[in-house]
Design a protein around this motif. Structure first.
Motif, PDB file in Angstrom:
ATOM      1  N   LYS A 174       0.845  -1.180   0.000  1.00 26.77           N
ATOM      2  CA  LYS A 174       0.000   0.000   0.000  1.00 26.77           C
ATOM      3  C   LYS A 174       0.884   1.234   0.000  1.00 26.77           C
ATOM      4  CE  LYS A 174      -0.846   0.628   4.975  1.00 26.77           C
ATOM      5  NZ  LYS A 174      -1.914   0.754   5.996  1.00 26.77           N
ATOM      6  N   GLN A 175       0.329   2.294  -0.513  1.00 30.08           N
ATOM      7  CA  GLN A 175       1.092   3.523  -0.653  1.00 30.08           C
ATOM      8  C   GLN A 175       1.184   4.223   0.694  1.00 30.08           C
ATOM      9  OE1 GLN A 175      -0.492   6.226  -3.512  1.00 30.08           O
ATOM     10  NE2 GLN A 175       1.191   7.700  -3.343  1.00 30.08           N
ATOM     11  N   ARG A 176       2.413   4.451   1.130  1.00 29.66           N
ATOM     12  CA  ARG A 176       2.640   5.123   2.407  1.00 29.66           C
ATOM     13  C   ARG A 176       2.707   6.633   2.180  1.00 29.66           C
ATOM     14  NH1 ARG A 176       5.603   4.545   7.306  1.00 29.66           N
ATOM     15  NH2 ARG A 176       4.978   6.383   8.514  1.00 29.66           N
ATOM     16  N   ILE A 177       1.989   7.385   2.997  1.00 23.72           N
ATOM     17  CA  ILE A 177       2.012   8.843   2.918  1.00 23.72           C
ATOM     18  C   ILE A 177       3.024   9.344   3.952  1.00 23.72           C
ATOM     19  CG2 ILE A 177       0.688  10.962   3.196  1.00 23.72           C
ATOM     20  CD1 ILE A 177      -1.816   9.384   2.457  1.00 23.72           C
ATOM     21  N   LEU A 178       4.117   9.911   3.468  1.00 26.38           N
ATOM     22  CA  LEU A 178       5.162  10.419   4.350  1.00 26.38           C
ATOM     23  C   LEU A 178       4.995  11.926   4.508  1.00 26.38           C
ATOM     24  CD1 LEU A 178       8.230   8.434   2.949  1.00 26.38           C
ATOM     25  CD2 LEU A 178       6.835   7.904   4.971  1.00 26.38           C
ATOM     26  N   LEU A 179       4.798  12.362   5.730  1.00 24.29           N
ATOM     27  CA  LEU A 179       4.631  13.785   5.998  1.00 24.29           C
ATOM     28  C   LEU A 179       5.980  14.481   5.997  1.00 24.29           C
ATOM     29  CD1 LEU A 179       1.961  13.673   8.859  1.00 24.29           C
ATOM     30  CD2 LEU A 179       1.611  13.978   6.399  1.00 24.29           C
ATOM     31  N   GLN A 180       6.036  15.619   5.358  1.00 24.61           N
ATOM     32  CA  GLN A 180       7.269  16.396   5.285  1.00 24.61           C
ATOM     33  C   GLN A 180       7.272  17.469   6.387  1.00 24.61           C
ATOM     34  OE1 GLN A 180       9.627  15.454   3.070  1.00 24.61           O
ATOM     35  NE2 GLN A 180       8.184  13.860   2.420  1.00 24.61           N
ATOM     36  N   GLY A 181       8.471  17.845   6.808  1.00 23.58           N
ATOM     37  CA  GLY A 181       8.591  18.916   7.790  1.00 23.58           C
ATOM     38  C   GLY A 181       8.389  18.429   9.209  1.00 23.58           C
ATOM     39  N   ASP A 182       8.595  19.327  10.140  1.00 23.22           N
ATOM     40  CA  ASP A 182       8.487  19.016  11.561  1.00 23.22           C
ATOM     41  C   ASP A 182       7.143  19.493  12.100  1.00 23.22           C
ATOM     42  OD1 ASP A 182      11.087  17.978  11.636  1.00 23.22           O
ATOM     43  OD2 ASP A 182      11.933  19.990  11.931  1.00 23.22           O
ATOM     44  N   LEU A 183       6.746  18.888  13.213  1.00 25.32           N
ATOM     45  CA  LEU A 183       5.532  19.320  13.896  1.00 25.32           C
ATOM     46  C   LEU A 183       5.723  20.739  14.407  1.00 25.32           C
ATOM     47  CD1 LEU A 183       2.761  18.252  15.001  1.00 25.32           C
ATOM     48  CD2 LEU A 183       3.962  17.817  17.145  1.00 25.32           C
ATOM     49  N   PRO A 184       4.812  21.669  14.082  1.00 26.42           N
ATOM     50  CA  PRO A 184       4.958  23.046  14.567  1.00 26.42           C
ATOM     51  C   PRO A 184       4.974  23.111  16.090  1.00 26.42           C
ATOM     52  CG  PRO A 184       3.286  22.903  12.850  1.00 26.42           C
ATOM     53  CD  PRO A 184       3.642  21.500  13.215  1.00 26.42           C
ATOM     54  N   PHE A 190      -2.304  22.220   9.988  1.00 24.30           N
ATOM     55  CA  PHE A 190      -1.642  21.132   9.274  1.00 24.30           C
ATOM     56  C   PHE A 190      -1.069  21.586   7.938  1.00 24.30           C
ATOM     57  CE2 PHE A 190      -1.852  17.093   6.778  1.00 24.30           C
ATOM     58  CZ  PHE A 190      -0.912  16.393   7.529  1.00 24.30           C
ATOM     59  N   ALA A 191      -1.272  22.842   7.577  1.00 25.64           N
ATOM     60  CA  ALA A 191      -0.914  23.314   6.237  1.00 25.64           C
ATOM     61  C   ALA A 191       0.568  23.115   5.923  1.00 25.64           C
ATOM     62  CB  ALA A 191      -1.288  24.783   6.086  1.00 25.64           C
ATOM     63  N   GLY A 192       1.460  23.331   6.888  1.00 31.20           N
ATOM     64  CA  GLY A 192       2.893  23.222   6.641  1.00 31.20           C
ATOM     65  C   GLY A 192       3.363  21.811   6.346  1.00 31.20           C
ATOM     66  N   ARG A 193       2.557  20.801   6.671  1.00 28.51           N
ATOM     67  CA  ARG A 193       2.946  19.405   6.431  1.00 28.51           C
ATOM     68  C   ARG A 193       1.996  18.702   5.469  1.00 28.51           C
ATOM     69  NH1 ARG A 193       3.505  16.527  12.047  1.00 28.51           N
ATOM     70  NH2 ARG A 193       4.924  15.165  10.906  1.00 28.51           N
ATOM     71  N   CYS A 194       0.981  19.427   5.006  1.00 27.50           N
ATOM     72  CA  CYS A 194      -0.036  18.805   4.163  1.00 27.50           C
ATOM     73  C   CYS A 194       0.552  18.450   2.790  1.00 27.50           C
ATOM     74  CB  CYS A 194      -1.228  19.745   4.006  1.00 27.50           C
ATOM     75  SG  CYS A 194      -2.654  18.979   3.187  1.00 27.50           S
ATOM     76  N   PHE A 195       0.194  17.297   2.271  1.00 27.44           N
ATOM     77  CA  PHE A 195       0.703  16.810   0.986  1.00 27.44           C
ATOM     78  C   PHE A 195      -0.218  17.191  -0.167  1.00 27.44           C
ATOM     79  CE2 PHE A 195      -1.536  13.611   3.425  1.00 27.44           C
ATOM     80  CZ  PHE A 195      -2.555  13.219   2.577  1.00 27.44           C
ATOM     81  N   GLU A 196      -1.260  17.959   0.109  1.00 27.80           N
ATOM     82  CA  GLU A 196      -2.168  18.399  -0.938  1.00 27.80           C
ATOM     83  C   GLU A 196      -2.131  19.915  -1.059  1.00 27.80           C
ATOM     84  OE1 GLU A 196      -5.914  16.895   0.393  1.00 27.80           O
ATOM     85  OE2 GLU A 196      -5.653  14.996  -0.668  1.00 27.80           O
ATOM     86  N   ARG A 197      -2.313  20.396  -2.253  1.00 34.36           N
ATOM     87  CA  ARG A 197      -2.427  21.842  -2.454  1.00 34.36           C
ATOM     88  C   ARG A 197      -3.830  22.280  -2.042  1.00 34.36           C
ATOM     89  NH1 ARG A 197       0.606  23.496  -8.111  1.00 34.36           N
ATOM     90  NH2 ARG A 197       2.708  22.840  -7.497  1.00 34.36           N
ATOM     91  N   CYS A 198      -3.897  23.162  -1.099  1.00 31.27           N
ATOM     92  CA  CYS A 198      -5.183  23.536  -0.532  1.00 31.27           C
ATOM     93  C   CYS A 198      -5.355  25.049  -0.575  1.00 31.27           C
ATOM     94  CB  CYS A 198      -5.294  23.036   0.915  1.00 31.27           C
ATOM     95  SG  CYS A 198      -6.819  23.517   1.725  1.00 31.27           S
ATOM     96  N   PRO A 199      -6.474  25.548  -1.088  1.00 27.31           N
ATOM     97  CA  PRO A 199      -6.689  26.997  -1.146  1.00 27.31           C
ATOM     98  C   PRO A 199      -7.098  27.596   0.199  1.00 27.31           C
ATOM     99  CG  PRO A 199      -8.571  25.847  -2.069  1.00 27.31           C
ATOM    100  CD  PRO A 199      -7.553  24.795  -1.763  1.00 27.31           C
ATOM    101  N   TYR A 200      -7.254  26.738   1.222  1.00 29.84           N
ATOM    102  CA  TYR A 200      -7.731  27.236   2.510  1.00 29.84           C
ATOM    103  C   TYR A 200      -6.640  27.240   3.576  1.00 29.84           C
ATOM    104  CZ  TYR A 200     -12.083  26.060   0.149  1.00 29.84           C
ATOM    105  OH  TYR A 200     -13.095  25.963  -0.760  1.00 29.84           O
TER     106      TYR A 200
END
Length: 330
Positions: free
Chosen positions: A270-280, A291-301
């Motif tokens: 299964k595809q593993r989702i690896l979060l980038q960056g450190d916990l704020p 969660f925006a700084g570690r989110c793997f999706e482009r989000c307008p919000y």
């Protein structure tokens, strides 16, 4: 909305710890361990609360148990706001809310026998007297899978799993309505974890208990929880029934946690989702989506603060993009 009876309700609950430094311990800032958490737990359910270390799970549990005073917010237990009560007024509710701690080695007094450890809550709360106490201790030891002959032994004579069983017996001593399991199996071997989880499930039905089960990962709460809440940086980001969390998670953080659960079948991938960056830092959390700084999706919000919104039956999520996807799919 569900018509089940709400046993515990949290409203805008916060716990901030002062950060001090310097020779005179000057107050520099606030560490926001729990920040505006609102939650309902129904009578008779097992509610799982998951999230990575430092997200505020244990602090939340200790506020409910009365070990920490909230900075602000309300803790309604059977309709009474515990956060508004003074210590002597809250003492009446202590026996209804008990806690099983993470470390079975440090949570038991090494100078007390097992009988003294289990009987102490009964003596303090005056729920049993005289010979009733000894009979109650014997019964509780049998309920958690230990022989009553062990009651004259000391904690160092037991293994980690046996000590946690003693901790469970102590929590049951005064017939509580809510038990907070704070990482109750994380310090145990995997095989022992399964035994303790099965024991907790059996005791829930036998004693008509409600659980708040706190854990690091979703794998530990899969078999015991009815609903699951996911916590990130002091806030709840998703709440849903167990099946919805595992089969159709909405929040990106929940999806990352699900992807980290190991698969037992070596032939499956299964595809593993690896979060980038450190916990704020909880001292200076992001002003918008946490969660925006570690989110793997482009989000307008990303610049907007996200709060829990309903999405379907008994499903809440704090992500505007996830809500849009869910509505589009429907």
């Amino acid at each position: 909305m569900s018509e089940r009876e709400v046993l515990l309700e949290l409203k805008d609950l916060c716990k901030y710890f002062p950060v001090r430094s310097g020779l005179f311990k000057q107050h520099l800032n606030l560490l926001k361990a729990v920040d505006d958490v609102s939650l309902q737990i129904y009578r008779g359910e097992a509610f799982g609360l998951v999230g990575e270390s430092g997200c505020g799970k244990t602090t939340l549990g200790k506020m409910i148990a009365g070990l920490y005073h909230p900075t602000r917010g309300s803790i309604f237990f059977q309709g009474t706001d515990l956060a508004a009560l003074k210590d002597n007024q809250r003492r009446h509710f202590c026996r209804d809310i008990q806690m099983i701690f993470q470390d079975p080695y440090s949570s038991l007094n090494p100078r007390m026998t097992i009988e003294e450890i289990i009987s102490e809550p009964m003596i303090v709360n005056k729920t049993h007297k005289g010979a009733e106490i000894g009979k109650r201790v014997d019964h509780l030891l049998n309920c958690v899978g230990l022989a009553s002959a062990y009651k004259n032994r000391y904690p160092h004579e037991f293994s980690g799993g046996q000590r946690q069983r003693i901790g469970i017996a102590r929590a049951l001593a005064v017939n509580p309505k809510l038990i907070i399991c704070d990482e109750a199996v994380s310090a145990l071997d995997v095989s022992i974890q399964a035994q303790i989880l099965n024991l907790l499930s059996d005791l829930k039905d036998e004693f008509k208990l409600t659980y708040l089960f706190i854990a690091h990962g979703l794998a530990a709460v899969k078999h015991i929880s009815d609903r699951i809440g996911v916590m990130y940086l002091g806030s709840i980001v998703e709440v849903a029934p167990k099946a919805a969390i595992y089969d159709a998670p909405l929040h990106p953080y929940t999806r990352a946690l699900i992807s980290a659960i190991p698969i037992m079948d070596p032939h499956k991938r299964k595809q593993r989702i690896l979060l980038q960056g450190d916990l704020p830092s909880p001292i200076d959390p992001p002003s918008g989506c946490r969660f925006a700084g570690r989110c793997f999706e482009r989000c307008p919000y990303a610049e907007q603060a996200q709060v829990l919104h309903p999405c379907g039956s008994n499903h809440l999520v704090a992500c505007s993009a996830a809500l849009e996807r869910a509505h589009s799919a429907a």
